[in-house]
Design an enzyme around this catalytic site. Structure first.
Site, PDB file in Angstrom:
ATOM      1  CG  ASP A  53      -0.331  -0.112   2.527  1.00  0.00           C
ATOM      2  OD1 ASP A  53       0.911  -0.098   2.599  1.00  0.00           O
ATOM      3  OD2 ASP A  53      -1.068  -0.219   3.524  1.00  0.00           O
ATOM      4  CB  SER A  54       4.562   1.712  -0.067  1.00  0.00           C
ATOM      5  OG  SER A  54       4.781   0.490  -0.762  1.00  0.00           O
ATOM      6  CG  ASP A  92       0.356  -4.127   2.040  1.00  0.00           C
ATOM      7  OD1 ASP A  92       0.401  -4.987   2.942  1.00  0.00           O
ATOM      8  OD2 ASP A  92       1.220  -3.246   1.897  1.00  0.00           O
ATOM      9  CE  LYS A 122       2.785  -6.021   3.963  1.00  0.00           C
ATOM     10  NZ  LYS A 122       2.312  -4.986   4.926  1.00  0.00           N
ATOM     11  CD  GLU A 191       7.620  -0.522   7.845  1.00  0.00           C
ATOM     12  OE1 GLU A 191       7.859   0.609   7.358  1.00  0.00           O
ATOM     13  OE2 GLU A 191       6.609  -1.189   7.557  1.00  0.00           O
TER      14      GLU A 191
END
Length: 291
Positions: A53-54, A92, A122, A191
């Site tokens: 989703d970045s 995502d 994810k 992360e």
């Protein structure tokens, strides 16, 4: 010597990742958001690709991951699928698409498998996300968990900062990771977690851990496509290493093109097409009759 999907090796599976962890062979994961990016990842021989989703910031121009929609993520995932055959494809689930209920989570996850061909999805955080993960897995969709810095809830975490810097907070990360494993996740993303915490937690887990800013003791690493290639000029996290400068090369190439168009150097004769002998004269005669 190991082979890679880009070298004609068999498709990466969940068993492949588990075997790599068991053998101590690092897992290579990268994000991709479109067909060209997928083809590049495939050719480079990575093990897994994440449609993160970045994409909200890297390709769609949003200020955060929160804004990206399910339909946008479905479109991007489908484009990546069309360019990918060897690496495992993980998508995502965007913010707001799985948190409300198990039913919502399952319905969204199944769309990514049925409509886009994703191998897995994810989801972020522990807590109630553990129940969502369990429900999605029970419905037949593999799930990758994500703990530590979780960008979808960065406001709650107090900003983009490392998580698990104290023994107490690192213990909570470990508890979330173990809960997600118990819920059936096949792998986890760690992360922005201190290297010491990762080194202490990873031996407690039976499933692969993919790190991003989590130190060398994770079972593999993932970086954002636009960060590692120097395409994205925004904020760079401490863990980012730029392995190329595609952004600067892109600007230089477009500037050279613009200069040649303005000077008349492009297009040159070799860039055009010609008419058969005598056809230009016939055309001019015909056009003269139209005057």
């Amino acid at each position: 010597m190991s082979t890679h999907p880009g070298d004609g090796a068999p498709k990466t599976t969940f068993a492949t990742l588990a075997a790599k962890k068991a053998a101590g062979e690092p897992i290579v994961m990268v994000t991709a958001y479109d067909h060209p990016g997928a083809r590049a990842a495939e050719a480079a021989g990575v093990d897994a690709v994440l449609v993160g989703d970045s994409a909200a910031m890297t390709v769609l121009g949003y200020d955060s991951t929160v804004s990206v929609t399910v339909d946008e993520m479905l479109m991007l995932t489908a484009a990546v699928r069309r360019g990918l055959s060897g690496p495992l494809l993980v998508a995502d689930l965007p913010f707001g698409s799985y948190e409300a209920s198990d039913e919502q989570a399952v319905r969204t996850a199944q769309r990514f498998v049925k409509e886009c061909g994703a191998d897995a999805v994810k989801i972020e955080r522990g807590g109630t996300t553990v129940e969502r993960a369990r429900a999605i897995v029970a419905a037949g969709v593999p799930v990758m968990g994500h703990v530590g810095l979780t960008p979808q809830t960065v406001g709650v975490l107090g900003g983009y900062r490392a998580q698990g810097r104290t023994a107490d907070t690192a213990e909570r990360v470990a508890a979330d990771a173990l809960a997600l494993q118990a819920a059936g996740c096949f792998a986890l993303v760690f992360e922005a977690i201190p290297s010491e915490a990762t080194a202490a937690i990873v031996p407690l887990l039976d499933i692969p851990v993919i790190g991003i800013g989590a130190g060398p003791d994770a079972d593999g690493q993932v970086l954002v496509f636009h960060d590692l290639l120097g395409i994205h000029d925004g904020h760079q996290a401490r863990f980012v290493k730029r392995f190329a400068e595609i952004g600067a090369a892109t600007i230089a190439g477009i500037r050279a093109y613009a200069d040649e168009v303005r000077s008349g150097a492009y297009p040159a004769p070799e860039h055009g097409y010609g008419m058969a002998a005598g056809e230009a004269e016939k055309l001019h005669a015909a056009l003269d009759d139209l005057r």
